[in-house]
Design a protein around this motif. Sequence first.
Motif: not given
Length: 151
Positions: A17, A20, A22-23, A26, A69, A72-73
């Motif tokens: 987290t 970052n 996950p970002a 993605t 993420p 979902k995107a």
Amino acid sequence: MEHLLRDDLMVSSWRMTVANVPAIVTRMLAPFIEHPTILMLVISLIVLMVGTSMDVTPTIMILTPVLLPAIKAAGIDVAYFGVTFILMTVMGLLTPPVGTVLNVACSVGKINMERIVKSVWPFLLAEAIILLLMVLCPAIVTIPMQFFMGG
């Protein structure tokens, strides 16, 4: 022992987290987001590789928040992703080099790894074909799911 695993997973989750992750993942998967099928194929390969060296629970707890993420995107149904993700992680239990289930089966059956791997390959191939069909045709999962949910 379970307490230590939970603490390790909490620390790993916190680190991901803060970093970052996950970002970042993605963004790495962004070229595939416009093509959900290709994205699912890429994720399948990643999860299968991770699954060969990690047990199911840590794989799920670590990769789900990282991959969700991107899923979902791309507009991929989350429940469909969950079904395919579980199949991908379970395949890792039967895949060398680690193959947790293979090691247990060798101990219980008192046979060597080479013998059991030869016996398991046809089942892994069948599972890989099913996974490929699920990725190429999501309706295999979504239509029965909608039927049973009353939709």
